[in-house]
Design an enzyme around this catalytic site. Structure first.
Site, PDB file in Angstrom:
ATOM      1  N   TYR A 136     -38.619   5.269  47.441  1.00  0.00           N
ATOM      2  CA  TYR A 136     -40.008   5.621  47.837  1.00  0.00           C
ATOM      3  C   TYR A 136     -40.103   5.783  49.343  1.00  0.00           C
ATOM      4  O   TYR A 136     -41.106   6.811  49.147  1.00  0.00           O
ATOM      5  CB  TYR A 136     -41.356   4.306  47.491  1.00  0.00           C
ATOM      6  CG  TYR A 136     -41.866   4.783  46.112  1.00  0.00           C
ATOM      7  CD1 TYR A 136     -40.052   3.964  45.138  1.00  0.00           C
ATOM      8  CD2 TYR A 136     -42.200   4.448  45.221  1.00  0.00           C
ATOM      9  CE1 TYR A 136     -40.540   4.135  43.841  1.00  0.00           C
ATOM     10  CE2 TYR A 136     -42.321   4.872  44.272  1.00  0.00           C
ATOM     11  CZ  TYR A 136     -41.580   4.106  43.396  1.00  0.00           C
ATOM     12  OH  TYR A 136     -42.128   3.929  42.102  1.00  0.00           O
ATOM     13  N   LYS A 192     -29.139  -3.974  40.982  1.00  0.00           N
ATOM     14  CA  LYS A 192     -27.858  -3.321  40.543  1.00  0.00           C
ATOM     15  C   LYS A 192     -26.277  -3.395  41.465  1.00  0.00           C
ATOM     16  O   LYS A 192     -26.027  -2.226  42.122  1.00  0.00           O
ATOM     17  CB  LYS A 192     -28.381  -1.936  40.218  1.00  0.00           C
ATOM     18  CG  LYS A 192     -27.177  -1.268  39.755  1.00  0.00           C
ATOM     19  CD  LYS A 192     -27.270  -0.897  38.327  1.00  0.00           C
ATOM     20  CE  LYS A 192     -26.067   0.324  37.714  1.00  0.00           C
ATOM     21  NZ  LYS A 192     -25.763  -0.828  35.851  1.00  0.00           N
ATOM     22  N   ASP A 200     -30.489  -2.473  34.334  1.00  0.00           N
ATOM     23  CA  ASP A 200     -29.906  -2.001  32.596  1.00  0.00           C
ATOM     24  C   ASP A 200     -29.879  -3.434  31.855  1.00  0.00           C
ATOM     25  O   ASP A 200     -30.702  -3.364  30.939  1.00  0.00           O
ATOM     26  CB  ASP A 200     -28.501  -0.957  32.314  1.00  0.00           C
ATOM     27  CG  ASP A 200     -27.168  -2.117  33.439  1.00  0.00           C
ATOM     28  OD1 ASP A 200     -27.466  -2.991  33.882  1.00  0.00           O
ATOM     29  OD2 ASP A 200     -25.843  -1.477  33.245  1.00  0.00           O
ATOM     30  N   ASP A 249     -41.145  -0.977  39.048  1.00  0.00           N
ATOM     31  CA  ASP A 249     -41.759   0.497  38.988  1.00  0.00           C
ATOM     32  C   ASP A 249     -41.403   0.181  36.994  1.00  0.00           C
ATOM     33  O   ASP A 249     -42.136   0.022  36.474  1.00  0.00           O
ATOM     34  CB  ASP A 249     -41.733   1.788  39.522  1.00  0.00           C
ATOM     35  CG  ASP A 249     -42.603   2.939  38.361  1.00  0.00           C
ATOM     36  OD1 ASP A 249     -43.884   2.693  38.228  1.00  0.00           O
ATOM     37  OD2 ASP A 249     -41.850   3.838  38.269  1.00  0.00           O
ATOM     38  N   ASP A 296     -43.498  -0.751  33.893  1.00  0.00           N
ATOM     39  CA  ASP A 296     -44.117  -0.468  32.620  1.00  0.00           C
ATOM     40  C   ASP A 296     -43.089  -0.901  31.071  1.00  0.00           C
ATOM     41  O   ASP A 296     -44.144  -0.591  29.872  1.00  0.00           O
ATOM     42  CB  ASP A 296     -43.585   0.954  32.519  1.00  0.00           C
ATOM     43  CG  ASP A 296     -44.816   2.379  33.452  1.00  0.00           C
ATOM     44  OD1 ASP A 296     -45.688   1.608  34.409  1.00  0.00           O
ATOM     45  OD2 ASP A 296     -45.420   3.886  33.145  1.00  0.00           O
TER      46      ASP A 296
HETATM   47  C1  IPM Z   1     -47.335   2.817  39.355  1.00  0.00           C
HETATM   48  C2  IPM Z   1     -47.029   4.627  39.797  1.00  0.00           C
HETATM   49  C3  IPM Z   1     -47.041   4.803  41.524  1.00  0.00           C
HETATM   50  C4  IPM Z   1     -45.385   3.871  41.474  1.00  0.00           C
HETATM   51  C5  IPM Z   1     -46.910   5.871  41.828  1.00  0.00           C
HETATM   52  C6  IPM Z   1     -48.133   6.901  40.918  1.00  0.00           C
HETATM   53  C7  IPM Z   1     -46.854   6.579  42.562  1.00  0.00           C
HETATM   54  O1  IPM Z   1     -45.926   5.065  39.150  1.00  0.00           O
HETATM   55  O2  IPM Z   1     -48.231   2.543  40.138  1.00  0.00           O
HETATM   56  O3  IPM Z   1     -46.893   2.290  38.890  1.00  0.00           O
HETATM   57  O4  IPM Z   1     -44.276   4.516  41.534  1.00  0.00           O
HETATM   58  O5  IPM Z   1     -45.858   3.260  42.608  1.00  0.00           O
HETATM   59 MN    MN Z   2     -45.409   3.007  38.024  1.00  0.00          MN
END
Ligand code: IPM
Ligand code: MN
Ligand code: NAD
Length: 359
Positions: free
Chosen positions: A143, A193, A225, A249, A253
């Site tokens: 990032y 990894k 993975d 990240d 999710d």
């Molecule tokens: C999150 C989002 C952000 C990230 C993006 C929008 C920069 O996906 O907060 O999870 O990747 O950190």
């Molecule tokens: Mn995210």
């Protein structure tokens, strides 16, 4: 009875809708417990680009840095996707995290028993329960790593982002993860990894070094993975996960989805002792449902609960918010993302009001 200053950054898409509901809930907390929350709204993300040309204007930074904590919705959307990457809404979010020194992002993925029917996993897997804390490093990795860019080499374009971690960056987030594990079930899984990436080999070495300070914590390692697979196969095996920015990240999710909906999951980002903590839902601006009163505000409301707990040291108030969320779910109220036949379907603002009423 306290007085607290909160920076409030609604942002874009569903951001303003879900933040409005968290503010309703904070108002109910203020009334019940006798606190005053002085809310300072500031433009951020695409909304700030539209009004001032920058996703994170200096005045917004001042508002954040002078607050006890920052409550934030989401940024981004198709309107700004074609802008120069330097002024995209997402860059503002990265700049805010960096400015606040928020290196540790805590993303709890907990299945509310009331929502077992909204879970995508097999019932026998769900029955074992899901209660995971992902500790994601937040201000390093690809990032922010340099060099990064797109340039022409030998007549063709090449794109590159550098996955780089200094040992200091690994050590400080590892400490947060071990401390978190000590307060939970004392199990920590470090995800990397290391079979391929040099940066991951250093990650593993430093996490192992830090582990000597925490002999009570059972430390394991997993390749990313495999971790992605184990999260759906056997989520009950995880307690705390520590990982880098990019892997965190993606895995957070995934952890969100296995608990039912990303609309349920909060996060806290913390850094130096004199910096404000940042509190935001794990989800984004959801342009597909924005402006229709369809978003689930629970992730942002639970982020406000984390704010009360971590930045303001108000655990009873945080408990009251979490209990109110559980009560509303137990009564069968559901936004569209977690709705099943026979439940009571509500919109974003009604969900927020119901939760505020039960605080
Ligand atoms: C999150 C989002 C952000 C990230 C993006 C929008 C920069 O996906 O907060 O999870 O990747 O950190
Ligand atoms: Mn995210
Ligand atoms: P997203 O999280 O915005 O949406 C993914 C899916 O989940 C969509 O179908 C959306 O409708 C649904 N969803 C998300 N939040 C929900 C909620 N509270 N209630 C019900 N459903 C919900 O991810 P995306 O579509 O990949 O990204 C959209 C925009 O948001 C992009 O511009 C992206 O960069 C940005 N983004 C911002 C953040 C952030 O501000 N922290 C995080 C992720 C994505």
């Amino acid at each position: 009875m306290g007085r607290y200053t909160l920076a409030v950054l609604p942002g874009d898409g569903i951001g303003p809708e879900v933040v409005a509901e968290a503010v309703k809930v904070l108002a109910a907390v203020g009334k019940k417990f006798g606190h005053t929350f002085d809310l300072r709204y500031a433009p951020f993300g695409g909304a700030a680009i539209d009004s001032s040309g920058s996703p994170f204007p200096p005045e917004t930074e001042d508002t954040c840095m002078n607050a006890d904590a920052v409550l934030f919705g989401a940024v981004g959307g198709p309107k700004w996707d074609t802008l120069d990457p330097v002024i995209r809404p997402e860059k503002g979010l990265l700049a805010l995290r960096k400015a606040a020194g928020a290196f540790a992002n805590l993303r709890p993925a907990k299945l509310f028993p009331e929502l077992a029917d909204a879970c995508y996993l097999r019932p026998d897997i769900v029955a074992k329960g899901i209660d995971i804390m992902v500790v994601r490093e937040l201000i390093g990795d690809v990032y922010f790593g340099e060099p990064s860019g797109i340039e022409v080499r030998d007549g063709e374009r090449v794109g590159f982002s550098n996955m780089i971690y200094g040992e200091y960056e690994i050590r400080r987030v590892a400490r947060v993860a071990f401390e978190t594990a000590m307060k939970r079930n004392k199990k920590l899984c470090s995800v990397d990894k290391a079979n391929v990436l040099a940066v991951s080999r250093l990650w593993r070495e430093v996490v192992t070094e830090v582990s000597r300070e925490y002999p009570e914590v059972e430390l394991s390692y997993m390749y990313v993975d495999n971790a992605a697979m184990q999260l759906v196969r056997n989520p009950a095996a995880f307690d705390v996960i520590v990982t880098g920015n990019l892997f965190g990240d993606i895995l957070s999710d995934e952890a969100a989805a296995i608990t039912g909906s990303i609309g349920m999951l909060p996060s806290a980002s913390v850094g130096g002792p004199d910096m404000p903590g940042l509190y935001e839902p794990v989800h984004g601006s959801a342009p597909d449902i924005a402006g229709q009163d369809l978003a689930n505000p629970v992730a942002t409301i639970l982020s406000a609960a984390m704010l009360l707990r971590y930045s303001l040291s108000l655990p009873a108030e945080a408990d009251a918010v979490e209990a109110a969320v559980a009560a509303v779910l137990a009564e069968g109220y559901r936004t569209g993302d977690i709705y099943r036949d026979g439940m009571r379907k509500v919109g974003c603002s009604e969900m927020g009001q119901l939760i505020a009423d039960r605080v």
